[in-house]
Enzyme design. Sequence first.
Site, short mmCIF file in Angstrom:
data_model
loop_
_atom_site.label_atom_id
_atom_site.label_comp_id
_atom_site.label_asym_id
_atom_site.label_seq_id
_atom_site.Cartn_x
_atom_site.Cartn_y
_atom_site.Cartn_z
N HIS A 80 0.83 -1.20 0.00
CA HIS A 80 0.00 0.00 0.00
C HIS A 80 0.86 1.25 0.00
O HIS A 80 1.79 1.36 0.78
CB HIS A 80 -0.93 0.00 1.21
CG HIS A 80 -2.08 0.93 1.01
ND1 HIS A 80 -2.06 2.23 1.45
CD2 HIS A 80 -3.26 0.77 0.36
CE1 HIS A 80 -3.20 2.81 1.10
NE2 HIS A 80 -3.94 1.96 0.44
N PRO A 81 0.56 2.19 -0.89
CA PRO A 81 1.49 3.30 -1.09
C PRO A 81 1.33 4.48 -0.13
O PRO A 81 1.95 5.51 -0.36
CB PRO A 81 1.19 3.73 -2.53
CG PRO A 81 -0.22 3.35 -2.75
CD PRO A 81 -0.54 2.20 -1.84
N CYS A 82 0.55 4.37 0.93
CA CYS A 82 0.30 5.56 1.74
C CYS A 82 1.55 6.11 2.38
O CYS A 82 1.64 7.30 2.67
CB CYS A 82 -0.77 5.27 2.79
SG CYS A 82 -0.40 3.87 3.83
N LYS A 83 2.56 5.27 2.63
CA LYS A 83 3.78 5.78 3.27
C LYS A 83 4.93 5.97 2.28
O LYS A 83 6.01 6.39 2.65
CB LYS A 83 4.25 4.79 4.35
CG LYS A 83 3.31 4.69 5.53
CD LYS A 83 3.55 5.83 6.50
CE LYS A 83 2.82 5.64 7.81
NZ LYS A 83 1.35 5.66 7.63
#
Lengths: 375, 323
Positions: A279-282
Site C-alpha cells: 500500500h502506497p500511503c507511506k
Amino acid sequence: MHAIQQQYWAVRDYLSPVLKESKFKEHGRITPEEFVAAGDFLSYKFPVWTWEKGDASRARDYLPADRQYLVTRGVPCLRRATSLAYTDADEDAERLLSFGDPSSGAADEWVETHAGRNATVDSAANPGEIDDIPDLDGDGLAGAMANVSMTSETGATVGETPDLDDIPDMEEDGLEEDEDEATMAPSAPKSGVPTSSGVIDASQVGVANGNLLQVRTYDVMITYDKYYQTPRIWLIGYDENRSPLTPSQIFQDVSADHALKTVTIEGFPHSALQAASVHPCKHASVMKKVIERMNAGVVQEQLAARKNSGKPQDKDKDGKKKWAFGRKGGKDDNLKGAGEDEEVEGMRVDFYLVVFLKFIASIVPTIEVDSTTAF
Amino acid sequence: MPVVQFAPFASLVQPGFWHELTRMKIDVLRLSDEALTVSGSYSVGRSIRDRETGQDIALGCNLIVGEDAYQKASQLPPMSVAATGVFKNYNTIEDFKAADKAALCNDVASKIWDSIISTKNTSLLTQFLLITFADLKKYQYVYWFAFPAFVSKPAWEISESGWKPAQDEIKGLESIYDSLHKSIQSFFLVKEVGDIVVVGSVEQYDAFFAGVAPENRIIGFLDPSALPENPGWPLRNLLTYLRVVYPSQTSSIRVLCWRDSEKPIAGNPWKSRFGVVTIREGDPTAKPSAIGWERLPTTNKLSARVADLAPMMDPRRLADQAV
C-alpha cells in the site's frame, strides 16, 4: 527542418514546466510524466523491466497508451522472509553497500539489512505451510489438501478448504510407457550433489542444502498510483512447481513488519487480476527521506566536479557517472547554452524508480526485485 | 559416449491466462470445445547465485503462457521467443478424462513432421498442446501440457569432452549476442570465417554453409535450460529437422546452447554452452515416434494438474482475506 525543431522546442517548453513544478525532493511524490521518465530510465538501463500496455479498456489517460505499467517476470525468491526472523543479535548484519561510482571516491552508501543472514534453524525445522500444492496424483491428496487452507499468522483458518473430492485421480496409465533415455530425469541424476560447474536445479535445492529452501518466482509490476502520486508495486507469485501462490503464501515473503499491514491483496488496475500490493500511503514520506540523503551526496559530488573542472558540462558528458544522475543533464544543458546554469541540479528524477526498488526490497527482503545492485 | 539428455519444458501458466479463459468461456466460446491456437513463450535459461551458499541455482526450463496467449501478436520479454500451441478446453471433466491423449499428442507431432518435410520451416518446430477443464464456479482449472518431441533412434550422443562453456570454443560470442539482440531467433546458424563469426537462419543452410569447413559450422538455439549438462527441449526437434533435411552433413553437429540474456559484466563468464553431438547411422527419413506429455513435478508421473485460483479469484475468499 527548423520549423520542426521549433515545434519540438515549443512542445518541450509546454511540457517542461510540469516537470519543474514537481518537487519530488521536497515531498517524495512524482508526476505521471516523471513516472514515465523514471520508467524509461529503468527499462533502458535494466532491460528485465519492460513497459506494458495492459488492458486497453482500463488504460489510464494520463499515461502514454504503450507505457501504462512496468513489469519484470520470473523474479526469483530463494527463501521465505518469515525464516529471517529479525533478532537483536542480527543487528550487526547490516552492511554498507557502496552505491555509485566507486572510482570517484564519493560513492553513496546504502545500508543493506539481512546481509548474509542464515535462515533460522527453527523455521527450517518447522516449514509451516510451505508444503507442496496438492496434485491430482491419487495418494497423499487428502494429506496435502490439509495444507492449502488459508491460515493467517495466528493459525486461524480464514478460508474454507477447497473441495477437490469430485476431481478424480487423473494419472494416465499406458501413455508413453517406455522411459525415454534422452529425457532428463528430474531428480535422478546427481541428486543433491552440485555438478562440476556448481549449477544445481531449482527443484533440487531443498535436497542439496538440507534446509528446505524452495525457489519461488514472482512477476513484479510497478504502476503509477494517481491518488498517492507515487509508484505502486504488485506481486504475483509461483511456487517451485510453478503453481500460483495463495495470499497467505505470498505473505511469507513479506517481512513481518509489513505482512497483513501494508501488503494486501487487491485488484490490479490494468487487468482483471488480483495481486499482492504494497500500500502506497507511506511511500512518499519514505522516498522523501531516502532522496534527501542521497541528494546531499549527489550535490556534493557535483559541486566537487565543477570545482575540479572549468567546463562542468564537458565533465558531465564524459564522466562515468553521467548516466546515473545526469543522463539528461548533459543534453539539456547543451541545448540551453552551455555554462549559464550555475545551479547544482542534484539527483535526477530519472533515478526515482531505482531508489524505489531498493526501498521495496526492504519490504520483501527475499525477493530479488532489486536487479540494480550492479551499481 | 553418453546419450544427450534434454531438459524437458516445464509449463508456467500466469493467472491472467485463467482469467482470460474464464471471460472467453462465458462470453465467446460458450459450449464450443473446438481447438484454438494460442501462443506461449520461452526465454533463455536463467540461473541465480545464492548469496548464502554461493551456488548457482537453475530456474526451471519454463514455457510461459499468459493473458495475451489468445491474441495473435504478443509482446515478448527480452531474449524470448514465441511458441505456438493447440489449446483445447473440455466442457466436462469426463470429456477431459476420456480424451485420447496419445492421439492428440501425435496429431501435433504429425503437424511438426509435415512442416519439416514440406515447408522446411523451423518456426513450427517448437509447438505445444494444452488441454484443460475449467470449473468456473470453483475457480479451479485442470490442465495438462504436452511438448511433442521426436525420439531419435539411435539416440544422439555427446562427445567425450562433454558440454563446456561456449567461450572456451567460440571467440565471437559478443557479435553473436549483438546479432541475436537485434533480431532474436529460436534457431540459428553460426559460421566462423577467420576471426569473424556470422549468424544466419537455418532455412538458408545450404547457401550459408557453402564452402565452410565442418569444423567452422555451428548450430545454435535459444536454450531455455540452465543446467550445465542438459540442453533444452527445443534442440530435440531441431536435431531431427537437420537429420531429415541434410542427412549427409549432420552425423556430427557442433551445438551452441545460447543462454545469455545480456552481456556478462566484466570478469564474469558467458553462460552459453557448447558441445559436439553425434549420431550413429540410422534411417533419417522414417518418421520417429513422439513423446512429450508433461510430468507432475512432485511425483514425476504422467498426470494432469490443477491450478486452484480460488484464493486469488473467489470474491468471497478475497473479502475474508481483506482486513
